[in-house]
Design a protein around this motif. Structure first.
Motif, short mmCIF file in Angstrom:
data_model
loop_
_atom_site.label_atom_id
_atom_site.label_comp_id
_atom_site.label_asym_id
_atom_site.label_seq_id
_atom_site.Cartn_x
_atom_site.Cartn_y
_atom_site.Cartn_z
N THR A 26 0.80 -1.17 -0.06
CA THR A 26 -0.07 0.02 -0.07
C THR A 26 0.92 1.15 -0.27
N ASN A 27 0.28 2.42 0.14
CA ASN A 27 1.10 3.77 0.18
C ASN A 27 0.31 4.56 1.15
N LEU A 28 0.13 3.89 2.46
CA LEU A 28 -0.64 4.58 3.42
C LEU A 28 0.00 5.82 3.92
N MET A 29 -0.65 6.79 4.59
CA MET A 29 -0.15 7.94 5.40
C MET A 29 -0.74 7.73 6.84
N LEU A 30 -0.10 8.11 7.75
CA LEU A 30 -0.70 8.31 9.00
C LEU A 30 -2.18 8.45 8.89
N ALA A 31 -2.65 9.45 8.37
CA ALA A 31 -3.95 9.90 8.45
C ALA A 31 -4.92 8.85 7.85
N ASP A 32 -4.41 7.83 7.18
CA ASP A 32 -5.18 6.64 6.38
C ASP A 32 -5.55 5.66 7.74
N LEU A 33 -4.67 5.63 8.73
CA LEU A 33 -4.83 4.70 9.61
C LEU A 33 -6.07 4.86 10.63
N SER A 34 -6.69 3.85 11.19
CA SER A 34 -7.81 4.19 11.96
C SER A 34 -7.22 4.81 13.34
N ALA A 35 -6.10 4.16 13.55
CA ALA A 35 -5.35 4.79 14.89
C ALA A 35 -3.93 4.39 14.75
N TRP A 36 -3.39 5.01 15.51
CA TRP A 36 -1.78 4.85 15.79
C TRP A 36 -1.34 5.63 17.15
N ARG A 37 -0.47 4.99 17.65
CA ARG A 37 0.14 5.14 18.88
C ARG A 37 1.57 5.05 18.95
N SER A 38 2.36 6.04 19.52
CA SER A 38 3.73 6.09 19.69
C SER A 38 4.10 6.37 21.02
N LEU A 39 4.83 4.94 21.65
CA LEU A 39 5.26 4.99 23.08
C LEU A 39 6.48 4.88 23.18
N GLU A 40 7.27 5.91 24.09
CA GLU A 40 8.37 5.99 24.23
C GLU A 40 8.58 4.83 25.48
N LYS A 41 9.60 4.00 25.35
CA LYS A 41 9.69 2.93 26.29
C LYS A 41 11.20 2.56 26.76
N VAL A 42 11.45 2.31 27.82
CA VAL A 42 12.72 1.82 28.26
C VAL A 42 12.47 0.30 28.52
N TYR A 43 13.66 -0.50 27.63
CA TYR A 43 13.30 -1.90 27.66
C TYR A 43 14.55 -2.54 28.39
N ASN A 44 14.44 -3.68 28.91
CA ASN A 44 15.35 -4.44 29.81
C ASN A 44 16.88 -4.88 28.92
N ASP A 45 16.60 -4.91 27.57
CA ASP A 45 17.60 -5.44 26.91
C ASP A 45 17.54 -4.94 25.36
#
Length: 106
Positions: A26-45
């Motif tokens: 496809t050629n989707l843009m963020l506006a084409d998605l029904s939802a999106w989330r960006s989560l900044e995280k700290v991982y153990n590895d």
């Protein structure tokens, strides 16, 4: 009521979207998605919370992101290191998004 601006999404989010487009053809843009989330995280590895079998990971605290992109009722779980040089679709389930959407396994 004051006007609120949304923070600029990390550049790695666009890389995740490009990978999704590649997977789906496809050629989707963020506006084409029904939802999106960006989560900044700290991982153990260095697996970014999504270890792949038969791989070894540095056992160090690693900053990164989880991007949850929902398209046509399916949520795609992408992970990225902090700098965006390693973006990939997480194929381990369930992802910690708290949603009831069908999960993608491409």
């Amino acid at each position: 009521m004051p006007f609120e601006t949304q923070p600029e999404p990390p550049p790695a989010l666009q890389r995740a979207l490009a990978l999704l487009n590649q997977q789906l053809g496809t050629n989707l843009m963020l506006a084409d998605l029904s939802a999106w989330r960006s989560l900044e995280k700290v991982y153990n590895d260095a697996s970014l919370g999504c270890p792949q079998s038969q791989r070894r990971y540095a056992q160090v605290i690693t900053r990164g992101y989880q991007f949850l992109l929902t398209y046509q009722g399916i949520t795609y779980d992408f992970r990225s290191n902090q700098h965006g040089s390693n973006v990939f679709l997480c194929r381990n389930f369930p992802a910690a998004d708290g949603g009831d959407n069908e999960r993608a396994l491409l």
